[in-house]
Design a protein around this motif. Sequence first.
Motif, mmCIF file in Angstrom:
data_model
loop_
_atom_site.group_PDB
_atom_site.id
_atom_site.type_symbol
_atom_site.label_atom_id
_atom_site.label_comp_id
_atom_site.label_asym_id
_atom_site.label_seq_id
_atom_site.Cartn_x
_atom_site.Cartn_y
_atom_site.Cartn_z
ATOM 1 N N LEU A 165 0.805 -1.218 0.000
ATOM 2 C CA LEU A 165 0.000 0.000 0.000
ATOM 3 C C LEU A 165 0.842 1.274 0.000
ATOM 4 C CD1 LEU A 165 -2.807 -1.059 2.479
ATOM 5 C CD2 LEU A 165 -3.094 -0.504 0.055
ATOM 6 N N GLY A 166 2.051 1.196 0.480
ATOM 7 C CA GLY A 166 2.910 2.359 0.444
ATOM 8 C C GLY A 166 3.251 2.890 1.821
ATOM 9 N N ILE A 167 4.114 3.890 1.850
ATOM 10 C CA ILE A 167 4.676 4.386 3.097
ATOM 11 C C ILE A 167 3.649 5.092 3.974
ATOM 12 C CG2 ILE A 167 5.366 6.667 2.273
ATOM 13 C CD1 ILE A 167 8.069 6.147 3.742
ATOM 14 N N GLY A 168 2.502 5.454 3.418
ATOM 15 C CA GLY A 168 1.470 6.109 4.212
ATOM 16 C C GLY A 168 0.708 5.165 5.128
ATOM 17 N N TYR A 169 1.044 3.881 5.080
ATOM 18 C CA TYR A 169 0.331 2.880 5.883
ATOM 19 C C TYR A 169 1.297 2.202 6.852
ATOM 20 C CZ TYR A 169 -3.472 3.389 2.557
ATOM 21 O OH TYR A 169 -4.483 3.896 1.794
ATOM 22 N N VAL A 272 -17.215 -8.011 5.859
ATOM 23 C CA VAL A 272 -16.661 -9.281 5.392
ATOM 24 C C VAL A 272 -16.450 -9.152 3.888
ATOM 25 C CG1 VAL A 272 -16.936 -11.782 5.344
ATOM 26 C CG2 VAL A 272 -18.015 -10.445 7.175
ATOM 27 N N ILE A 273 -15.197 -9.291 3.453
ATOM 28 C CA ILE A 273 -14.893 -9.039 2.048
ATOM 29 C C ILE A 273 -14.011 -10.141 1.465
ATOM 30 C CG2 ILE A 273 -15.062 -6.520 2.232
ATOM 31 C CD1 ILE A 273 -11.998 -6.443 2.370
ATOM 32 N N PRO A 274 -14.096 -10.357 0.152
ATOM 33 C CA PRO A 274 -13.112 -11.219 -0.514
ATOM 34 C C PRO A 274 -11.758 -10.536 -0.552
ATOM 35 C CG PRO A 274 -14.622 -10.281 -2.121
ATOM 36 C CD PRO A 274 -15.125 -9.867 -0.778
ATOM 37 N N ARG A 275 -10.705 -11.306 -0.606
ATOM 38 C CA ARG A 275 -9.359 -10.735 -0.517
ATOM 39 C C ARG A 275 -9.084 -9.710 -1.614
ATOM 40 N NH1 ARG A 275 -6.636 -15.244 -0.070
ATOM 41 N NH2 ARG A 275 -6.789 -15.214 2.196
ATOM 42 N N SER A 276 -9.657 -9.894 -2.789
ATOM 43 C CA SER A 276 -9.409 -8.968 -3.894
ATOM 44 C C SER A 276 -9.971 -7.569 -3.625
ATOM 45 C CB SER A 276 -10.011 -9.515 -5.192
ATOM 46 O OG SER A 276 -11.408 -9.715 -5.055
ATOM 47 N N ARG A 277 -10.836 -7.419 -2.621
ATOM 48 C CA ARG A 277 -11.410 -6.104 -2.298
ATOM 49 C C ARG A 277 -10.655 -5.394 -1.172
ATOM 50 N NH1 ARG A 277 -16.939 -5.308 -3.784
ATOM 51 N NH2 ARG A 277 -17.452 -6.729 -5.494
ATOM 52 N N LEU A 278 -9.670 -6.054 -0.586
ATOM 53 C CA LEU A 278 -9.041 -5.498 0.613
ATOM 54 C C LEU A 278 -8.307 -4.197 0.330
ATOM 55 C CD1 LEU A 278 -8.171 -5.669 3.586
ATOM 56 C CD2 LEU A 278 -6.226 -7.069 2.841
ATOM 57 N N VAL A 279 -7.475 -4.164 -0.695
ATOM 58 C CA VAL A 279 -6.685 -2.967 -0.973
ATOM 59 C C VAL A 279 -7.592 -1.763 -1.209
ATOM 60 C CG1 VAL A 279 -5.129 -1.907 -2.648
ATOM 61 C CG2 VAL A 279 -4.668 -4.214 -1.815
ATOM 62 N N GLY A 280 -8.663 -1.954 -1.981
ATOM 63 C CA GLY A 280 -9.593 -0.861 -2.230
ATOM 64 C C GLY A 280 -10.227 -0.346 -0.965
ATOM 65 N N LEU A 281 -10.594 -1.245 -0.054
ATOM 66 C CA LEU A 281 -11.209 -0.815 1.208
ATOM 67 C C LEU A 281 -10.224 -0.022 2.055
ATOM 68 C CD1 LEU A 281 -13.491 -0.880 3.318
ATOM 69 C CD2 LEU A 281 -12.558 -3.057 4.112
ATOM 70 N N LEU A 282 -8.991 -0.498 2.149
ATOM 71 C CA LEU A 282 -8.012 0.195 2.981
ATOM 72 C C LEU A 282 -7.619 1.548 2.394
ATOM 73 C CD1 LEU A 282 -5.703 -2.781 4.024
ATOM 74 C CD2 LEU A 282 -7.516 -1.702 5.350
ATOM 75 N N ARG A 283 -7.705 1.687 1.077
ATOM 76 C CA ARG A 283 -7.366 2.964 0.451
ATOM 77 C C ARG A 283 -8.529 3.956 0.497
ATOM 78 N NH1 ARG A 283 -4.045 0.644 -4.785
ATOM 79 N NH2 ARG A 283 -1.963 0.692 -3.829
ATOM 80 N N GLU A 284 -9.741 3.467 0.233
ATOM 81 C CA GLU A 284 -10.899 4.359 0.108
ATOM 82 C C GLU A 284 -11.721 4.455 1.378
ATOM 83 O OE1 GLU A 284 -11.087 6.140 -2.517
ATOM 84 O OE2 GLU A 284 -9.436 5.083 -3.510
ATOM 85 N N GLY A 285 -11.606 3.479 2.261
ATOM 86 C CA GLY A 285 -12.416 3.479 3.470
ATOM 87 C C GLY A 285 -13.842 3.055 3.200
#
Length: 313
Positions: A165-169, A272-285
């Motif tokens: 995700l990058g240094i902001g996390y 509860v999310i599938p793994r492919s949705r995790l990055v989007g959730l953590l970035r967009e909230g």
Amino acid sequence: MSESPAAASPYEVLGVSPEATSEELRRAYRKRLRLTHPDVGGRAADFQAVQVAWERIGNPESRADYDRRRYPDNDPGTVHAGSASSPGSPRASSAATGPRARMYGHPGGHARQRYLELLREWVGRGTVIEDPYAPQLVRSAPREIRHCLARALAQESTAHLVSLLGIGYTAWHDVLAGSHPDPIDHVVLGPAGLFAILSEDWGAPVELRRGELIAETLRPEDRPVHEFEDAARALHRALGVRFTALVVVLPDDALSEPLAVPGRGRRPTVVVIPRSRLVGLLREGLPGMDRGSFEKVFDLRSRLQDGIRFVTD
């Protein structure tokens, strides 16, 4: 049929031993087809599982390929305390080239240790296990033991995604949850908020019923959402932090669409999310949620860094 260690193997689906002859496999396949066919009252999912099992072990070539397929004994994305992913690993070298998220702890370490402990007890004291991840050994182990390995692999996969995700996390793994007996798999802080994450893999599709997850491989008394909420609440009390949401991450084949348990009172929403949705959730909230300021994230990170303790501490 899931490839998860926690899922039923093709041999279990067909109801035969891994040492079964080709003729025994064929007879079992035909019998299971008759018993599970929807025309005679069987479930379509069971009927399909039988066909997939036959595709995987029904001929000598595919069976040999399945039997030698090995579960990994060291995920290349593993993150250790105070470090990024192992720099010499294939996954680390082929991943994003920019700054990575700050990572602390040992994702999957507690689950792997539990897997090895239970495996040794099951095999018997004094027995030498040359390869604890050998496919025949893993697939013959009881489901409880296989689930520990599946959960370790799930935690390692989540940690790898978070690291990109990058240094902001910032992420902490295998976190002690105050007085609660179970650790929290991941605590992730970023511009979109503070998230507690449970990485799971029960080797079967899941449903949400009355605020709790159910699956064929879960016992009726299992309450993963309830236990996760209790652990997050214990960490909240210990550190004085409030989670934006609690996130349960599952393999993509475990559910087709995200599920949610709305927050109640001071309790955060459980997603509860599938793994492919995790990055989007953590970035967009979460939809409609205000993103935190840089100063707030910085202050919260300092508090978490000072207060978090790990299972291995």
